[in-house]
Design an enzyme around this catalytic site. Structure first.
Site, short mmCIF file in Angstrom:
data_model
loop_
_atom_site.label_atom_id
_atom_site.label_comp_id
_atom_site.label_asym_id
_atom_site.label_seq_id
_atom_site.Cartn_x
_atom_site.Cartn_y
_atom_site.Cartn_z
N CYS A 2 0.85 -1.18 0.00
CA CYS A 2 0.00 0.00 0.00
C CYS A 2 0.89 1.23 0.00
CB CYS A 2 -0.87 0.02 1.25
SG CYS A 2 -1.77 -1.51 1.48
N ARG A 27 1.26 2.23 -5.92
CA ARG A 27 1.52 1.20 -4.90
C ARG A 27 0.27 0.40 -4.54
NH1 ARG A 27 6.36 1.83 -2.43
NH2 ARG A 27 5.64 0.51 -0.76
N TRP A 70 -3.83 -1.74 -1.39
CA TRP A 70 -3.84 -2.97 -2.20
C TRP A 70 -4.21 -4.05 -1.22
CZ3 TRP A 70 -1.45 -7.75 -2.50
CH2 TRP A 70 -1.56 -8.41 -3.72
N ASN A 96 0.98 -0.05 6.25
CA ASN A 96 1.34 -0.93 5.14
C ASN A 96 2.09 -2.10 5.75
OD1 ASN A 96 2.17 -2.02 2.69
ND2 ASN A 96 3.90 -0.61 2.49
N GLY A 97 1.61 -3.32 5.48
CA GLY A 97 2.29 -4.49 6.04
C GLY A 97 1.25 -5.50 6.51
N GLU A 463 9.77 -12.06 -21.01
CA GLU A 463 9.47 -10.69 -20.59
C GLU A 463 8.37 -10.08 -21.47
OE1 GLU A 463 9.75 -8.93 -18.16
OE2 GLU A 463 9.57 -6.86 -18.82
N LYS A 467 4.75 -8.54 -20.25
CA LYS A 467 4.30 -7.17 -20.56
C LYS A 467 2.89 -7.21 -21.15
CE LYS A 467 6.43 -5.24 -18.70
NZ LYS A 467 7.50 -5.71 -17.90
N GLU A 470 0.15 -8.45 -18.37
CA GLU A 470 -0.18 -7.64 -17.20
C GLU A 470 -0.88 -6.35 -17.57
OE1 GLU A 470 3.22 -6.49 -14.80
OE2 GLU A 470 4.47 -6.24 -16.55
N HIS A 486 6.55 -29.11 -27.74
CA HIS A 486 6.44 -30.18 -26.74
C HIS A 486 5.12 -30.10 -25.99
CE1 HIS A 486 10.45 -31.72 -27.44
NE2 HIS A 486 10.87 -30.48 -27.48
N LYS A 579 2.94 -1.74 -7.70
CA LYS A 579 4.33 -1.60 -8.14
C LYS A 579 5.31 -2.38 -7.25
CE LYS A 579 7.51 0.32 -10.73
NZ LYS A 579 7.63 -0.24 -12.09
#
Ligand code: M6R
Length: 584
Positions: A2, A27, A70, A96-97, A463, A467, A470, A486, A579
Site C-alpha cells: 500500500c 503502490r 492494495w 502498510n504491512g 518478458e 508485458k 499484465e 512439446h 508496483k
C-alpha cells in the site's frame, strides 16, 4: 503493497496529503482514504476504487494522513479502507504491512471492551494506542508500546486529535521521512513529497520518528533516541510527473533513449569491485522476481557467452530451497527496481544467514535492499511510476551485460556495446511506435499470444509475454523456440499471433520453429534485423550481438502499451497489481 502518507504542515495538510498520495497511487489502487483534523476531532474520508484526479478539502490544517490500498486483509470496501480510527475516534492510523498475530491481539482488545468495524489487521493499532494512552502513556510512547506487541511487518503513521505531532515507524515495509522548509512528511516512497522536500531520512527496521516542530528518531524496542543521517535525493519532481505524455508507461518507455546509457555511467570502481567479487566467488546466484527475474535469466546466457562462467538464476521466492548450498564465499546478486520486493528481501536474508556476500542492483535509493547489501549498483533510471517495469528492465540488462564483459576483462568492449544499444534504442522506439499502434488495433481482441526466442532471446520472450499479459489482460506465454512443440503447439490455431524474436545467431533454428507455427495458421510477428518471408508483420531491430535483449523488448513494450490503450485500459495501473510487492 500500500502507499502511506503522513503530513505535518502549517496549512492545507489534507490537500497536501492527497497530492502526495496521488504520486503513490502506483503502490495500490483498490481504495483510498484521508484523515485530517476537523476542529478538535479527526475527520476521515474513505472511498473504494482509484483516486480521483483531484479532491478539495474544506479543512485540514496541522496534520493529515492518507492511504492507498492494495487489499491483503479483507475485501475492497470503504470499511476496510484506511485510515482506521480508535474506538474513541481520537487516534487515526495508516499502515502498510501484515500483522501476523492480529487474531490474538484482537481477542486481547475485545477482552478489554474494544470493538472492531473492519476486517483488517490494521484496526488493532489505533486501539492498542488508545489502550496505552488510557493507562497514562504519552502519544509517542503509546505508539511505541503498541508496535512492540506486533509480530509481522509494518510501516505506520499515527495521528492524534489532540496533538500537533505525528508518529511514524517501520519494520519490514518502506518508510521515508521528508524534511521540507514548511512541512514534514512520512511516506512509502520519495516521489510523494518531491515538490516539498529533497532532504530525507530513511528509517531502518524498528525505528520510529516523532514529527513535530522538528523530526526526532527513536528505537522502537528500547525507546532510546537515535541520531540519523539526513540525505539529499537527486530525483526531480519533473521525473515523477507525466509531462506531455498521456501515461507514465509511455513516458518511461521513451526515457530508455537516455536511461540505458545512464545505467552504465557508474561511480568509479563499483563495477570493477563487483566483477572481482563475481570472479572470486564460490558460486554466484542471481535472484529477482517478475521482470527483474527475466533480467537475471538473461544474465545466465550473457555470463556463459561472454565471461565463460556458469551462474545460477533462481526466483527470489524459491531461493530458500538453495540455503544449504550457500557458503561464506558464495555471492548472491539481487536484482530489483524497487528494492522493497518482499521475496527478494527474504532471499537476501537467507543469504545473510549463511554469511554469503550480497550485491544488489537497485533503482530506488535508500530502499531496504540497499541497506541489506554489501555493495549496491544503482540503476540510475529515475522514478519508475508505471506499475509495469520498462526502463528499469533495460537498465538491469545494461548493467548485467557490462558486468559480464568486465569479468571477461573486456571493459571497453562492454561499454561500447551498451552505448551502441543505447544509441539505437531511440531509432527502434521511433520506428516501432506507429506500427505497434496499428498492430495493437488489429490484435486487441486476440485471446492468446505466443512468443518464442532462443538463446539470449528466450528471456525476451518471457518478458514480452509478461508485458502483454499484465497490461492488456490478454493471455500470453513465452517459450524457448523448440519448447512450444512439446505441448503448447496444440493451442495454435488460425490467426493466433505469435511473436518470433530472431537474431543473427539464432535465425536458422528459430525460423524453423516459426515455420511450424505458420503451418498451423499462426500470424507471425517478427522481431529481427532482417525481414523474412515468414513474417506477417515485422519490427526491424538492429543486430547488436550480446546487447540484443536491450533492443528486442522495445517494440513489445510499445505493443503492450497500445493493446491496453486500444482496450481502454489504464496502462499505468493494471488490475490486481501494485508496483512494489511487499508481501510474500
Ligand atoms: O521492484 P522489483 O523489480 O523487485 O519488482 C519485481 C516484480 O514485482 C516486477 O518486476 C513486476 O513483475 C512488474 N510488474 C513487471 O512489469
Amino acid at each position: 503493497m500500500c502507499g502511506i502518507v503522513g503530513v505535518l504542515a502549517e496549512k492545507n495538510a489534507a490537500s497536501m496529503a492527497f497530492a502526495a498520495l496521488k504520486r503513490l497511487e502506483y503502490r495500490g489502487y483498490d481504495s483510498w482514504g484521508v484523515a485530517f483534523k476537523g476542529g478538535k476531532s479527526i475527520e476521515v474520508l474513505k472511498k473504494t476504487g482509484k483516486l480521483p484526479e483531484s479532491f478539495s478539502f474544506q479543512a485540514g490544517s496541522g496534520t493529515a494522513l492518507a492511504h492507498t490500498r492494495w487489499a491483503t486483509h479483507g475485501k475492497v470496501t470503504e470499511a476496510n479502507a484506511h485510515p482506521h480510527l480508535s474506538n474513541d475516534k481520537t487516534i487515526a492510523v495508516v499502515h502498510n504491512g501484515i500483522i501476523e498475530n492480529h487474531e490474538e491481539l484482537k481477542h486481547f482488545l475485545e477482552g478489554k471492551g474494544f470493538s472492531f468495524n473492519s476486517e483488517t489487521d490494521t484496526e488493532i493499532i489505533p486501539n492498542l494506542i488508545q489502550l496505552f494512552m488510557g493507562e497514562g502513556q504519552s502519544f509517542k510512547e503509546a505508539v511505541r508500546l503498541s508496535l512492540k506487541k506486533i509480530d509481522g511487518s509494518y510501516a505506520v503513521v499515527a495521528m492524534h486529535a489532540g496533538e500537533r505531532e505525528l508518529v511514524a515507524a517501520r519494520n519490514g515495509s518502506p518508510l521515508v521521512i521528508g524534511l521540507g522548509k514548511h512541512s514534514i512528511f512520512a511516506a512509502s516512497d520519495v516521489p510523494a513529497f518531491l515538490d516539498h522536500a529533497k532532504k530525507v531520512v530513511y528509517l531502518n527496521d524498528f525505528e520510529m520518528a516523532l514529527l513535530g516542530k522538528k523530526a526526532e528518531f527513536f528505537d522502537v524496542l528500547t525507546g532510546k533516541q537515535l541520531e540519523k543521517d539526513v540525505e539529499e535525493v537527486n530525483w526531480s519532481i519533473e521525473q515523477a510527473q507525466k509531462g506531455e505524455f498521456p501515461h507514465f508507461m509511455l513516458k518511461e518507455l521513451n526515457e530508455q533513449r537516455f536511461t540505458i546509457k545512464k545505467a552504465v555511467q557508474q561511480p568509479k570502481g563499483i563495477i570493477e569491485k563487483v566483477s572481482s567479487m563475481i570472479k572470486n566467488a564460490k558460486g554466484v546466484f542471481f535472484v529477482g522476481c517478475g521482470t527483474s527475474y527475466h533480467a537475471c535469466v538473461s544474465s545466465a546466457y550473457i555470463f556463459s557467452h561472454v565471461a565463460k562462467m556458469h551462474v545460477n538464476v533462481v526466483l527470489a521466492s524459491e531461493f530458500r530451497n538453495y540455503e544449504e548450498f550457500l557458503e561464506k564465499e558464495t555471492l548472491v546478486i539481487a536484482v530489483s527496481q524497487s528494492g522493497e520486493t518482499a521475496d527478494v528481501l527474504d532471499a537476501v536474508k537467507t543469504a545473510k544467514k549463511r554469511s554469503s556476500k550480497v550485491v544488489s542492483i537497485v533503482n530506488v535509493m535508500g530502499s531496504s535492499l540497499t541497506r541489506l547489501s554489501d555493495e549496491t549498483i544503482m540503476m540510475n533510471s529515475g522514478p519508475e511510476i508505471c506499475v509495469l517495469s520498462t526502463k528499469s528492465y533495460t537498465s538491469q540488462l545494461a548493467i548485467l551485460l557490462l558486468l559480464a564483459y568486465v569479468v571477461a576483462g573486456k571493459q571497453v568492449e562492454g561499454h561500447e556495446l551498451v552505448e551502441k544499444a543505447a544509441a539505437l534504442s531511440q531509432k527502434v522506439i521511433d520506428e516501432s511506435s506507429a506500427p505497434a499502434k496499428e498492430l495493437a488495433a488489429r490484435l486487441k481482441n486476440s485471446r492468446d499470444f505466443f512468443l518464442i526466442g532462443r538463446d539470449l532471446a528466450f528471456p525476451s520472450a518471457l518478458e514480452g509475454a509478461l508485458k502483454i499479459k499484465e497490461v492488456s489482460y490478454i493471455h500470453a506465454e513465452g517459450f524457448a523456440g523448440a519448447e512450444l512443440k512439446h505441448g503448447t503447439i496444440a493451442l495454435v490455431e488460425e490467426g493466433i499471433p505469435c511473436i518470433v524474436f530472431s537474431t543473427d545467431q539464432t535465425r536458422p533454428l528459430i525460423m524453423s520453429n516459426a515455420q511450424e507455427l505458420k503451418s498451423r495458421g499462426a500470424f507471425i510477428i517478427g522481431i529481427d534485423s532482417k525481414p523474412n518471408k515468414l513474417f506477417d508483420y515485422f519490427f526491424r531491430v538492429e543486430e547488436v550481438g550480446n546487447a540484443n535483449p536491450i533492443l528486442m523488448i522495445l517494440p513489445i513494450q510499445l505493443l503492450a502499451y497500445h493493446l491496453a490503450v486500444e482496450k481502454k485500459l489504464d496502462p499505468d495501473k493494471p488490475r490486481n497489481l501494485a508496483k512494489s510487492v511487499t508481501v510474500k
